[in-house]
Design an enzyme around this catalytic site. Structure first.
Site, PDB file in Angstrom:
ATOM      1  N   CYS A   1       2.567  37.970 -23.664  1.00 44.53           N
ATOM      2  CA  CYS A   1       1.480  38.572 -24.428  1.00 44.53           C
ATOM      3  C   CYS A   1       0.432  39.204 -23.513  1.00 44.53           C
ATOM      4  O   CYS A   1       0.088  38.646 -22.481  1.00 44.53           O
ATOM      5  CB  CYS A   1       0.821  37.519 -25.314  1.00 44.53           C
ATOM      6  SG  CYS A   1       1.947  36.910 -26.587  1.00 44.53           S
TER       7      CYS A   1
ATOM      8  N   CYS B   1       3.561  41.241 -27.912  1.00 43.66           N
ATOM      9  CA  CYS B   1       2.469  40.542 -28.582  1.00 43.66           C
ATOM     10  C   CYS B   1       1.150  40.761 -27.863  1.00 43.66           C
ATOM     11  O   CYS B   1       1.135  41.069 -26.665  1.00 43.66           O
ATOM     12  CB  CYS B   1       2.783  39.048 -28.685  1.00 43.66           C
ATOM     13  SG  CYS B   1       3.390  38.332 -27.151  1.00 43.66           S
TER      14      CYS B   1
END
Ligand SMILES: *[C@@H]1O[C@H](CO)[C@@H](O)[C@H](O)[C@H]1NC(C)=O
Ligand SMILES: *[C@@H]1O[C@H](CO)[C@@H](O)[C@H](O)[C@H]1NC(C)=O
Ligand SMILES: *[C@@H]1O[C@H](CO)[C@@H](O)[C@H](O)[C@H]1NC(C)=O
Ligand SMILES: *[C@@H]1O[C@H](CO)[C@@H](O)[C@H](O)[C@H]1NC(C)=O
Ligand SMILES: *[C@@H]1O[C@H](CO)[C@@H](O)[C@H](O)[C@H]1NC(C)=O
Length: 268
Positions: A93, A174
């Site tokens: 992420c 993400c």
């Protein structure tokens, strides 16, 4: 007209020589073919072993099943489903970098800063980066020469692999994601690129909150962030993903990327 004994011997000798030559050629070709196959397998396995926790011999087997024995223009994207299921892309992420028409610059930057990852830093992306491969009907071999080029046919083994891997990479994305695009081409966001056709549509607002386009500019740049193709990009994006575009000079990128940056402070 009878040939002299000497002439007969000479002809026989020539026959023997050409037979020997032919045999040598066949043997050399076979050795080249086997080496080609072994070199490729060796590259695959040794690159794979640079990553921990994978069964590289098994991955090689699953990989081969995608294209071996198939005609080189008949390997669809789905052929790589088992491979990506065996070694799924691990999400990172806020660190995931996408790119289009800027491969060299992106990798120079991400290698130096160690703040972003690209698809080519993931296991499968790294193992297959820069390689070319294909199979043949009725053959168990892997070939690395004379395989179809990227644009030669849609369903070629290399292109299908990158489409599948890119789809999974985008699917896994993400947090905030970044994309480095090329300001020296027009349009910088091209609907026929992998980035536009495969990756952008798979960024999901349940996981991704922003996309920052870093448009790399040089003296010869033709496009900036106001380019109309970025309106198309915003339409293609899942609703809820914030969009930003920054023009960044290549010279600045190289300077900023070469400084130690332990906190991964932004260069844009
Ligand atoms: C942009 O594309 C041009 C032409 O293909 C290339 O010469 C240049 O290096 C690319 N710029 C970047 C930042 O990758
Ligand atoms: C988009 O990229 C493709 C493939 O590189 C190229 O053939 C095409 O001309 C580009 N599209 C535009 C509108 O320039
Ligand atoms: C995003 O993910 C959700 C839940 O997994 C799904 O219902 C939705 O269709 C996805 N959207 C896109 C654009 O893929
Ligand atoms: C962006 O490019 C257009 C031409 O495509 C130009 O008219 C405009 O002035 C440029 N904007 C900036 C901020 O450089
Ligand atoms: C900007 O984007 C449009 C597509 O909307 C394209 O037709 C145009 O040529 C692009 N490039 C420049 C330099 O304006």
């Amino acid at each position: 007209m009878a040939l002299s004994k000497r002439k007969k011997r000479l002809i026989l000798l020539l026959y023997a020589l050409s037979a020997a030559l032919l045999t040598t050629i066949v043997v050399v070709l076979m050795v080249v073919l086997i080496n080609q196959q072994n070199d490729f397998r060796h590259t695959f396995i040794s690159r794979c072993e640079g990553f921990e926790g994978y069964d590289c011999k098994k991955l090689w087997k699953v990989f081969q099943q995608a294209y071996v024995g198939k005609s080189a223009c008949k390997v669809p994207v789905e052929a790589y489903d088992p491979l990506l299921a065996e070694a799924p892309i691990q999400p990172a992420c806020n660190r995931m970098m996408f790119w289009s028409r800027s491969k060299q610059v992106v990798h120079d930057f991400t290698e130096k800063t160690d703040c972003f990852i690209t698809l080519e830093d993931t296991l499968l992306g790294s193992v297959l980066d820069g390689l070319s491969w294909c199979g043949k009907e009725n053959s168990k071999e892997t070939f690395t020469n004379n395989c179809p080029g990227w644009d030669e046919c849609e369903n070629n083994p290399v292109r299908s692999f990158w489409k599948k891997a890119s789809a999974e990479y985008a699917h896994a994305a993400c947090g905030g994601v970044t994309a480095m695009l090329n300001g020296s081409i027009s349009p910088p966001y091209n609907s026929s690129s992998i980035f536009a056709s495969v990756e952008v549509p798979r960024l999901n607002s349940t996981r991704v909150n922003s996309l920052t386009v870093v448009l790399v500019t040089q003296e010869n740049s033709v496009s900036n962030c106001t380019n109309g193709s970025f309106e198309v990009l915003q339409k293609d994006l899942d609703e809820g993903i914030k969009y930003k575009c920054k023009e960044v000079a290549l010279s600045w990128l190289q300077k900023c990327g070469s400084k130690p940056n332990p906190t991964c402070g932004p260069c844009w």
